[in-house]
Scaffold this active site. Structure first.
Site, short mmCIF file in Angstrom:
data_model
loop_
_atom_site.label_atom_id
_atom_site.label_comp_id
_atom_site.label_asym_id
_atom_site.label_seq_id
_atom_site.Cartn_x
_atom_site.Cartn_y
_atom_site.Cartn_z
N TYR A 61 0.84 -1.20 0.00
CA TYR A 61 0.00 0.00 0.00
C TYR A 61 0.88 1.25 0.00
O TYR A 61 1.60 1.52 0.95
CB TYR A 61 -0.89 -0.03 1.24
CG TYR A 61 -1.99 0.99 1.28
CD1 TYR A 61 -3.26 0.67 0.82
CD2 TYR A 61 -1.78 2.25 1.82
CE1 TYR A 61 -4.30 1.59 0.89
CE2 TYR A 61 -2.80 3.17 1.88
CZ TYR A 61 -4.06 2.84 1.41
OH TYR A 61 -5.08 3.76 1.48
N TYR A 116 -6.08 6.07 -6.53
CA TYR A 116 -6.20 5.78 -5.10
C TYR A 116 -7.63 5.36 -4.80
O TYR A 116 -8.50 6.19 -4.57
CB TYR A 116 -5.81 7.03 -4.31
CG TYR A 116 -5.93 6.88 -2.81
CD1 TYR A 116 -5.09 6.03 -2.10
CD2 TYR A 116 -6.88 7.60 -2.09
CE1 TYR A 116 -5.20 5.91 -0.73
CE2 TYR A 116 -6.99 7.48 -0.72
CZ TYR A 116 -6.15 6.64 -0.05
OH TYR A 116 -6.25 6.52 1.32
#
Length: 387
Positions: free
Chosen positions: A291, A342
């Protein structure tokens, strides 16, 4: 979690366009992404009987089921902590549900107008709140508001302790941007940059520059999970869940600052559990999805997940091993949060599945095992998938 090994699989993936302004409701984004994931699995909405979501997702599961045409839900659950709990935690909740018979087919999703629908401190505007929750009340009056500011302090501490350089952060951002250039879904396709461009980009919170920070994106992404037995009869090669883990430690995350010197962090808890449960070593990972909210935290995640020792993250990420196609550990091959879009990390799970199917645009040759890690610096989650 040991008993979960290979009992569940991801069998469908789907997503919307990733954009700066969707012009649509978040419900519409969710329905499109989930509908595509269901179709990708070769299923119908009526087959779905479970939904898992991020706690901060604005879509209600009952209304979502109605809009999708799902007749009845036998399971629903939420994973907290945004990018820490959500990207993998929602999948693991679904895996546990199908493995225990609570549901047959579970959808995990995230849908948001994160770019067009927000005007918060993530874009540089901050509000001092009366009665700010927890320890935030002690830092907000002094100007510490945004995630980037917190990560800047953590990054500076890592630089002080271990000699980490901005060039190391730039290597992570550069790898993601390179991968995005061949991805037609990527927000940053057609916008390459050099390491020098990274160093010259606008300062956000020293030492973090603009290109160290993830995108803010509108869109939706979803996956379908079922049992390994059912998965064998479906449309695509399953991505089996080899291991999963949740991790948190006793420090108060609302303090906003990750304590680097602690021997145990949220990500060390996850890393130790994952590899023990999967019964493999780090060298067995063919493609890695970490991430990428901020580049320093990616570097720290590689250390804490056990790919290198603490303090060695800088050299680990800067020697080209993260770059497709010739790197030893190809990383975020669709561009990640930094360059694809995102969607709170759910898009990384989609790319991991495509890699194991052999359908990725930046396909890693003979990819058999993928690691997917949620965001560190908050309670986090992770999983290992295999072909």
């Amino acid at each position: 979690m040991e008993a979960l090994k290979d009992q569940a699989a991801i069998v469908g993936v789907g997503h919307t366009e990733y954009s700066k302004d969707s012009g649509r409701s978040e419900m519409s984004l969710a329905v499109e992404a989930i509908g595509k994931a269901i179709a990708d699995a070769g299923l119908k909405p009526s087959d779905i009987d479970g939904i898992t979501k991020y706690s901060m997702d604005n879509n209600d599961v009952v209304n979502l089921a109605a809009n999708l045409g799902i007749p009845a839900l036998r399971f629903f659950a939420e994973a907290p902590w945004g990018g820490g709990g959500g990207p993998v935690g929602t999948v693991l909740l679904g895996a546990m549900a199908v493995a225990t018979g609570m549901a047959n087919y579970v959808v995990a999703f995230r849908a948001m107008n994160e770019r067009s629908g927000r005007g918060t401190n993530r874009f540089g505007r901050a509000v001092v709140r009366d009665g700010a929750p927890g320890s935030r009340g002690y830092v907000e009056p002094y100007g510490l508001f945004s995630p980037a500011q917190s990560v800047a302090l953590e990054a500076r501490r890592h630089m002080h302790l271990y000699g980490t350089k901005v060039e190391h952060f730039g290597a992570i951002a550069f790898a993601c941007r390179v991968h995005a250039q061949t991805n037609p879904n990527a927000v940053m396709r057609g916008r390459p940059f050099t390491i020098e461009d990274h160093h010259n980009s606008r300062m956000i919170a020293d030492p973090l520059r603009l290109l160290d920070c993830c995108l803010e994106t509108d869109g939706g992404a979803a996956v379908v999970i079922t049992t390994s037995e059912r998965a064998r009869d479906l449309k695509h090669k399953p991505a089996y869940i080899m291991a999963g883990a949740f991790g948190a430690t006793d420090w108060n995350t609302q303090t906003m600052i990750k304590i680097l010197e602690k021997p145990e962090t949220e990500s060390t808890v996850v890393g130790k559990a994952l590899f023990a449960r999967a019964g493999i070593a780090h060298k067995d990972i063919d493609v890695c999805f970490v991430y990428d909210h901020f580049t320093p935290l990616v570097l720290m995640a590689f250390e804490e997940l056990g790919f290198c020792k603490r303090g060695e993250g800088g050299p680990f990420v800067s020697d080209g091993k993260l770059l497709w196609p010739n790197g030893a550990l190809p990383f975020n091959t669709s561009g990640g949060n930094l360059s694809e879009g995102y969607i709170h990390g759910m898009q990384n799970t989609i790319e991991a599945v495509r890699q194991l199917r052999g359908q990725a645009i930046n396909q890693v040759k003979d990819a058999e095992i993928a690691l997917v890690a949620s965001g560190n610096a908050v309670p986090t989650t992770g999983m290992i998938l295999h072909r």
